[in-house]
Design a protein around this motif. Sequence first.
Motif, PDB file in Angstrom:
ATOM      1  N   LEU A  18      35.246  70.617  55.215  1.00 53.76           N
ATOM      2  CA  LEU A  18      34.315  69.737  55.922  1.00 53.76           C
ATOM      3  C   LEU A  18      34.853  69.384  57.300  1.00 53.76           C
ATOM      4  O   LEU A  18      36.064  69.375  57.525  1.00 53.76           O
ATOM      5  CB  LEU A  18      34.124  68.433  55.138  1.00 53.76           C
ATOM      6  N   LEU A  19      33.937  69.073  58.203  1.00 54.40           N
ATOM      7  CA  LEU A  19      34.320  68.525  59.508  1.00 54.40           C
ATOM      8  C   LEU A  19      34.501  67.024  59.325  1.00 54.40           C
ATOM      9  O   LEU A  19      33.554  66.327  58.955  1.00 54.40           O
ATOM     10  CB  LEU A  19      33.200  68.743  60.527  1.00 54.40           C
ATOM     11  N   PRO A  20      35.677  66.494  59.572  1.00 54.92           N
ATOM     12  CA  PRO A  20      35.857  65.048  59.408  1.00 54.92           C
ATOM     13  C   PRO A  20      35.136  64.283  60.516  1.00 54.92           C
ATOM     14  O   PRO A  20      35.291  64.586  61.693  1.00 54.92           O
ATOM     15  CB  PRO A  20      37.372  64.863  59.497  1.00 54.92           C
ATOM     16  N   GLU A  21      34.335  63.325  60.125  1.00 50.77           N
ATOM     17  CA  GLU A  21      33.550  62.535  61.073  1.00 50.77           C
ATOM     18  C   GLU A  21      34.459  61.808  62.058  1.00 50.77           C
ATOM     19  O   GLU A  21      34.099  61.630  63.220  1.00 50.77           O
ATOM     20  CB  GLU A  21      32.681  61.526  60.299  1.00 50.77           C
ATOM     21  N   ALA A  22      35.648  61.428  61.624  1.00 52.85           N
ATOM     22  CA  ALA A  22      36.575  60.694  62.494  1.00 52.85           C
ATOM     23  C   ALA A  22      37.078  61.554  63.649  1.00 52.85           C
ATOM     24  O   ALA A  22      37.474  61.021  64.690  1.00 52.85           O
ATOM     25  CB  ALA A  22      37.761  60.191  61.669  1.00 52.85           C
ATOM     26  N   GLU A  23      37.070  62.884  63.496  1.00 53.06           N
ATOM     27  CA  GLU A  23      37.578  63.767  64.550  1.00 53.06           C
ATOM     28  C   GLU A  23      36.486  64.231  65.510  1.00 53.06           C
ATOM     29  O   GLU A  23      36.774  64.956  66.457  1.00 53.06           O
ATOM     30  CB  GLU A  23      38.266  64.982  63.924  1.00 53.06           C
ATOM     31  N   LEU A  24      35.241  63.843  65.255  1.00 52.13           N
ATOM     32  CA  LEU A  24      34.147  64.225  66.146  1.00 52.13           C
ATOM     33  C   LEU A  24      34.023  63.199  67.264  1.00 52.13           C
ATOM     34  O   LEU A  24      34.013  61.991  67.019  1.00 52.13           O
ATOM     35  CB  LEU A  24      32.831  64.305  65.366  1.00 52.13           C
ATOM     36  N   MET A  25      33.954  63.680  68.495  1.00 47.20           N
ATOM     37  CA  MET A  25      33.830  62.782  69.652  1.00 47.20           C
ATOM     38  C   MET A  25      32.428  62.971  70.233  1.00 47.20           C
ATOM     39  O   MET A  25      32.060  64.078  70.631  1.00 47.20           O
ATOM     40  CB  MET A  25      34.883  63.138  70.696  1.00 47.20           C
ATOM     41  N   TRP A  26      31.658  61.891  70.265  1.00 45.60           N
ATOM     42  CA  TRP A  26      30.275  61.941  70.739  1.00 45.60           C
ATOM     43  C   TRP A  26      30.187  61.344  72.137  1.00 45.60           C
ATOM     44  O   TRP A  26      30.856  60.355  72.435  1.00 45.60           O
ATOM     45  CB  TRP A  26      29.373  61.139  69.805  1.00 45.60           C
ATOM     46  N   ARG A  27      29.345  61.942  72.960  1.00 47.31           N
ATOM     47  CA  ARG A  27      29.055  61.391  74.287  1.00 47.31           C
ATOM     48  C   ARG A  27      27.564  61.532  74.534  1.00 47.31           C
ATOM     49  O   ARG A  27      26.973  62.549  74.191  1.00 47.31           O
ATOM     50  CB  ARG A  27      29.839  62.154  75.347  1.00 47.31           C
ATOM     51  N   PHE A  28      26.970  60.521  75.140  1.00 49.14           N
ATOM     52  CA  PHE A  28      25.524  60.518  75.356  1.00 49.14           C
ATOM     53  C   PHE A  28      25.226  60.357  76.837  1.00 49.14           C
ATOM     54  O   PHE A  28      25.933  59.659  77.550  1.00 49.14           O
ATOM     55  CB  PHE A  28      24.873  59.371  74.563  1.00 49.14           C
ATOM     56  N   SER A  29      24.176  61.044  77.277  1.00 54.31           N
ATOM     57  CA  SER A  29      23.774  60.934  78.680  1.00 54.31           C
ATOM     58  C   SER A  29      22.280  61.155  78.792  1.00 54.31           C
ATOM     59  O   SER A  29      21.625  61.553  77.824  1.00 54.31           O
ATOM     60  CB  SER A  29      24.539  61.953  79.528  1.00 54.31           C
ATOM     61  N   LYS A  30      21.765  60.922  79.976  1.00 50.94           N
ATOM     62  CA  LYS A  30      20.335  61.133  80.204  1.00 50.94           C
ATOM     63  C   LYS A  30      20.039  62.617  80.093  1.00 50.94           C
ATOM     64  O   LYS A  30      20.762  63.445  80.617  1.00 50.94           O
ATOM     65  CB  LYS A  30      19.940  60.608  81.578  1.00 50.94           C
ATOM     66  N   SER A  31      18.962  62.935  79.426  1.00 49.65           N
ATOM     67  CA  SER A  31      18.615  64.320  79.152  1.00 49.65           C
ATOM     68  C   SER A  31      17.600  64.844  80.150  1.00 49.65           C
ATOM     69  O   SER A  31      16.740  64.112  80.622  1.00 49.65           O
ATOM     70  CB  SER A  31      18.032  64.423  77.738  1.00 49.65           C
TER      71      SER A  31
END
Length: 145
Positions: free
Chosen positions: A15-28
């Motif tokens: 599995l991909l551990p959720e803690a190791e995922l880095m999310w970034r959000f921006s205007k689309s």
Amino acid sequence: MEGMSGPHVIRGSVLLPEAELMWRFSKSSGPGGQHVNTTDSQVELRFDLAGTDALPQVWKDRALARLADRLVDGIVTVRSSDHRSQWRNRETAAVRLTALLAEATAPPPKARKPTRIPRGINERRLREKKARAETKKGRSGRGWS
């Protein structure tokens, strides 16, 4: 994160551990009309492939080699701005990342074992070719012009 659809399975029980995922959000720049100007709906998902312990070492080495041109300092990045909603873009980015890692960690295909054409097939092809040549040669005689 609550609300996300379950664990992100790469293959088998890995599995991909959720803690190791880095999310970034921006205007689309994707779909959404005026809504797109006010909402950070584009998602950028980053995963530190070089630093993770979630993958078996063999898979990790294979993925690092196959994704070398996509990595920046050992980190693989996936973007999604296909949907109006940030939540759906998060889902899409996670699916893309798991698919990318599943493909990159897959074992190499078996080497093709070269085979020979059976002699009978080759002889039959030559016989049919000769018969066809005789048919065409017979058309060039008298009475065919």
